[in-house]
Design a protein around this motif. Structure first.
Motif, mmCIF file in Angstrom:
data_model
loop_
_atom_site.group_PDB
_atom_site.id
_atom_site.type_symbol
_atom_site.label_atom_id
_atom_site.label_comp_id
_atom_site.label_asym_id
_atom_site.label_seq_id
_atom_site.Cartn_x
_atom_site.Cartn_y
_atom_site.Cartn_z
ATOM 1 N N ARG A 1 0.710 -1.174 0.189
ATOM 2 C CA ARG A 1 0.081 0.208 0.206
ATOM 3 C C ARG A 1 0.616 2.125 -0.124
ATOM 4 O O ARG A 1 2.171 1.129 0.175
ATOM 5 C CB ARG A 1 -0.689 0.148 0.681
ATOM 6 C CG ARG A 1 -2.077 -1.151 1.092
ATOM 7 C CD ARG A 1 -3.049 -0.463 2.655
ATOM 8 N NE ARG A 1 -3.472 0.477 2.360
ATOM 9 C CZ ARG A 1 -4.073 1.269 3.371
ATOM 10 N NH1 ARG A 1 -3.076 1.476 4.078
ATOM 11 N NH2 ARG A 1 -4.403 2.292 3.512
ATOM 12 N N VAL A 2 -0.043 2.247 -0.568
ATOM 13 C CA VAL A 2 0.482 3.720 -0.642
ATOM 14 C C VAL A 2 -0.378 4.402 0.416
ATOM 15 O O VAL A 2 -0.816 4.619 0.191
ATOM 16 C CB VAL A 2 1.285 4.096 -1.925
ATOM 17 C CG1 VAL A 2 1.629 5.799 -2.183
ATOM 18 C CG2 VAL A 2 1.752 3.148 -3.429
ATOM 19 N N THR A 3 0.875 4.813 0.994
ATOM 20 C CA THR A 3 0.102 6.218 1.791
ATOM 21 C C THR A 3 0.950 7.570 2.636
ATOM 22 O O THR A 3 2.088 7.547 2.034
ATOM 23 C CB THR A 3 -0.166 5.387 3.566
ATOM 24 O OG1 THR A 3 1.438 5.065 4.126
ATOM 25 C CG2 THR A 3 -0.538 4.008 3.284
ATOM 26 N N VAL A 4 0.262 8.446 3.187
ATOM 27 C CA VAL A 4 0.433 9.369 3.055
ATOM 28 C C VAL A 4 0.398 10.064 4.465
ATOM 29 O O VAL A 4 -0.637 9.989 5.189
ATOM 30 C CB VAL A 4 0.018 10.342 1.617
ATOM 31 C CG1 VAL A 4 -1.568 10.765 2.424
ATOM 32 C CG2 VAL A 4 0.587 11.833 2.584
ATOM 33 N N GLY A 5 1.452 11.026 5.116
ATOM 34 C CA GLY A 5 1.064 11.555 6.268
ATOM 35 C C GLY A 5 0.715 10.874 7.308
ATOM 36 O O GLY A 5 1.452 9.646 7.475
ATOM 37 N N PHE B 1 5.953 -4.775 0.472
ATOM 38 C CA PHE B 1 6.381 -3.835 0.396
ATOM 39 C C PHE B 1 5.260 -2.349 0.488
ATOM 40 O O PHE B 1 4.966 -1.999 -0.376
ATOM 41 C CB PHE B 1 7.371 -3.305 -1.030
ATOM 42 C CG PHE B 1 8.476 -4.388 -1.338
ATOM 43 C CD1 PHE B 1 9.058 -4.374 -0.274
ATOM 44 C CD2 PHE B 1 8.234 -5.445 -1.778
ATOM 45 C CE1 PHE B 1 10.335 -5.690 -0.204
ATOM 46 C CE2 PHE B 1 9.108 -6.503 -1.832
ATOM 47 C CZ PHE B 1 9.848 -6.513 -0.940
ATOM 48 N N ASN B 2 5.537 -1.771 1.611
ATOM 49 C CA ASN B 2 4.476 -0.989 1.730
ATOM 50 C C ASN B 2 5.208 0.623 1.802
ATOM 51 O O ASN B 2 7.146 0.598 2.201
ATOM 52 C CB ASN B 2 3.976 -0.146 3.255
ATOM 53 C CG ASN B 2 2.440 -1.583 3.511
ATOM 54 O OD1 ASN B 2 2.212 -2.313 2.047
ATOM 55 N ND2 ASN B 2 2.681 -2.228 4.319
ATOM 56 N N PHE B 3 5.019 1.711 1.265
ATOM 57 C CA PHE B 3 5.672 3.467 0.826
ATOM 58 C C PHE B 3 5.022 4.375 1.187
ATOM 59 O O PHE B 3 3.418 4.340 1.242
ATOM 60 C CB PHE B 3 5.819 3.215 -0.076
ATOM 61 C CG PHE B 3 6.928 2.734 -0.745
ATOM 62 C CD1 PHE B 3 7.734 2.716 -2.180
ATOM 63 C CD2 PHE B 3 5.617 1.165 -1.619
ATOM 64 C CE1 PHE B 3 8.609 2.126 -2.733
ATOM 65 C CE2 PHE B 3 6.770 0.389 -2.540
ATOM 66 C CZ PHE B 3 8.098 1.093 -2.715
ATOM 67 N N ALA B 4 5.804 4.235 2.262
ATOM 68 C CA ALA B 4 5.314 5.736 3.649
ATOM 69 C C ALA B 4 5.310 6.920 3.531
ATOM 70 O O ALA B 4 6.534 7.026 3.819
ATOM 71 C CB ALA B 4 4.746 5.065 4.827
ATOM 72 N N ALA B 5 4.398 8.084 3.205
ATOM 73 C CA ALA B 5 5.052 8.756 2.264
ATOM 74 C C ALA B 5 5.083 10.809 3.257
ATOM 75 O O ALA B 5 3.835 9.717 3.606
ATOM 76 C CB ALA B 5 5.086 9.935 1.285
ATOM 77 N N GLU B 6 5.787 10.946 3.756
ATOM 78 C CA GLU B 6 5.673 12.091 4.971
ATOM 79 C C GLU B 6 4.068 12.957 4.502
ATOM 80 O O GLU B 6 3.491 13.307 5.105
ATOM 81 C CB GLU B 6 7.244 12.677 5.282
ATOM 82 C CG GLU B 6 7.819 11.783 6.089
ATOM 83 C CD GLU B 6 9.137 12.806 6.329
ATOM 84 O OE1 GLU B 6 8.735 14.118 6.805
ATOM 85 O OE2 GLU B 6 9.886 11.767 6.827
ATOM 86 N N ARG B 7 4.508 13.888 2.862
ATOM 87 C CA ARG B 7 4.196 14.653 2.491
ATOM 88 C C ARG B 7 3.172 14.100 1.284
ATOM 89 O O ARG B 7 3.614 13.291 0.715
ATOM 90 C CB ARG B 7 3.901 15.783 2.651
ATOM 91 C CG ARG B 7 5.713 15.952 2.279
ATOM 92 C CD ARG B 7 6.705 17.445 2.732
ATOM 93 N NE ARG B 7 7.692 17.332 2.293
ATOM 94 C CZ ARG B 7 8.709 16.355 2.495
ATOM 95 N NH1 ARG B 7 8.640 16.317 3.516
ATOM 96 N NH2 ARG B 7 9.891 16.854 1.728
#
Length: 344
Positions: free
Chosen positions: A228-232, A318-324
């Motif tokens: 999953r791709v998430t943000v914040g 593989f999860n991708f967690a972006a800060e913004r």
């Protein structure tokens, strides 16, 4: 003569065509030159290649923020080679300050750009020797020996030429695939399917005038690469994010005793790879099906790409967690003097 003017361009969103507000719109036809392109077969007889369409791709005019793509004028700047293999372009603008790039349409030869630099060819003529494509066949089977129909095989070739080779084929009812490839390249053949996979063939060098034995693939269940791709800080899902997966083959410099023709003494890195991509769903999810090999998985620019090896795992996550977010508002102010005074 020829002229063009750019109103707006994706390359420079800040560009504004002020002349649009001051009609009439004026064009200045350029002086023209004639370009002659001669196509020869690269085999020993170097026979002329007649009846082949050649076309100019881009024109770049000084002072304009973007090039003019001649694919939008399908009847202009095209020529068909005569019995001597020569195509004539009689009204090419003289304002050229970049090498011209021509392409040609012919199935039996390598699709490779033709670069024409007026400084290197002051007479306006260039001779190009084209490499014939070589036949390759392969067979895809299940573990029990049954032929595997309608399986996609992606092919990538890498060499010292400007353009590599890429093609996608599918097996027939007999599990056999056929295609023609360019000579003097290092190749990678990859099975791509939602359910089935096979170890890649990534050390095959196909040389000019050489025959290639039938390639063999034996299928096994594929590995599911997902995440999953998430943000914040609240890990909100990111929908519509493009996720790219590149499978990298072995590079030429680590194949002992293997060389490719390199007439220009290029230091280009030779390593074929196969790329695929998907878009995340409403929940930020993505999924690939792959076989054994080395991969590089990339997504949001703020998150480091993942490099990993697949052996025989049923699943990798593989999860991708972006800060913004990838994009957002940017605000500034233009001032002058001291104390600062805003400038409208």
């Amino acid at each position: 003569g020829f002229d063009y003017r750019v109103v707006k361009t994706a390359r420079d969103e800040a560009h504004r065509a002020d002349w649009m507000d001051r009609p009439p719109i004026r064009f200045q036809l350029s002086a023209s030159q004639t370009v002659r392109i001669r196509l020869l077969d690269a085999d020993a007889d170097q026979a002329p290649i007649a009846g082949t369409e050649v076309y100019l791709w881009l024109l770049n005019k000084p002072g304009e923020p973007d090039s003019f793509n001649l694919t939008f004028t399908p009847s202009e700047f095209r020529a068909t080679t005569d019995d001597m293999g020569v195509g004539f372009f009689r009204v090419v603008p003289e304002f050229i300050f970049h090498p011209l790039i021509f392409w040609r349409k012919i199935d039996r030869y390598l699709l490779e750009r033709i670069e024409f630099d007026p400084q290197e060819h002051p007479g306006g003529q260039i001779t190009v020797k084209l490499d014939r494509l070589l036949p390759v066949t392969g067979r895809v089977r299940f573990l029990d020996g049954r032929p595997a129909p309608d399986i996609q095989v992606s092919v990538a070739g890498s060499g010292y030429k400007t353009d590599g080779f890429r093609e996608v084929v599918r097996t027939g009812d007999d599990g056999i695939f056929r295609l023609r490839v360019a000579p003097d390249m290092l190749y990678m053949f990859v099975v791509q399917d939602e359910q089935w996979s096979a170890p890649a063939i990534d050390d095959l060098v196909i040389r000019r005038n050489a025959s290639v034995e039938e390639l063999q693939f034996e299928l096994r269940p594929s590995t599911r690469v997902r995440g999953r791709v998430t943000v914040g800080p609240d890990h909100e899902p990111v929908a519509g994010q493009r996720m790219g997966l590149r499978q990298e083959g072995r590079d030429l410099h680590h194949l002992e005793g293997v060389e490719l023709p390199n007439p220009d003494d290029s230091n280009r890195w030779i390593q074929p790879s196969v790329y695929s991509s998907v878009i995340t769903d409403d929940e930020g999810g993505y999924e690939f099906s792959v076989g054994p090999g080395w991969f590089r998985l990339s997504g949001p620019s703020q998150v480091e790409a993942e490099t990993f090896e697949v052996v025989d795992e049923p699943e990798l996550v593989f999860n991708f967690a972006a800060e913004r977010p990838e994009k957002g508002p940017f605000v500034g102010q233009v001032v002058t003097d001291d104390p600062p005074r805003p400038v409208a």
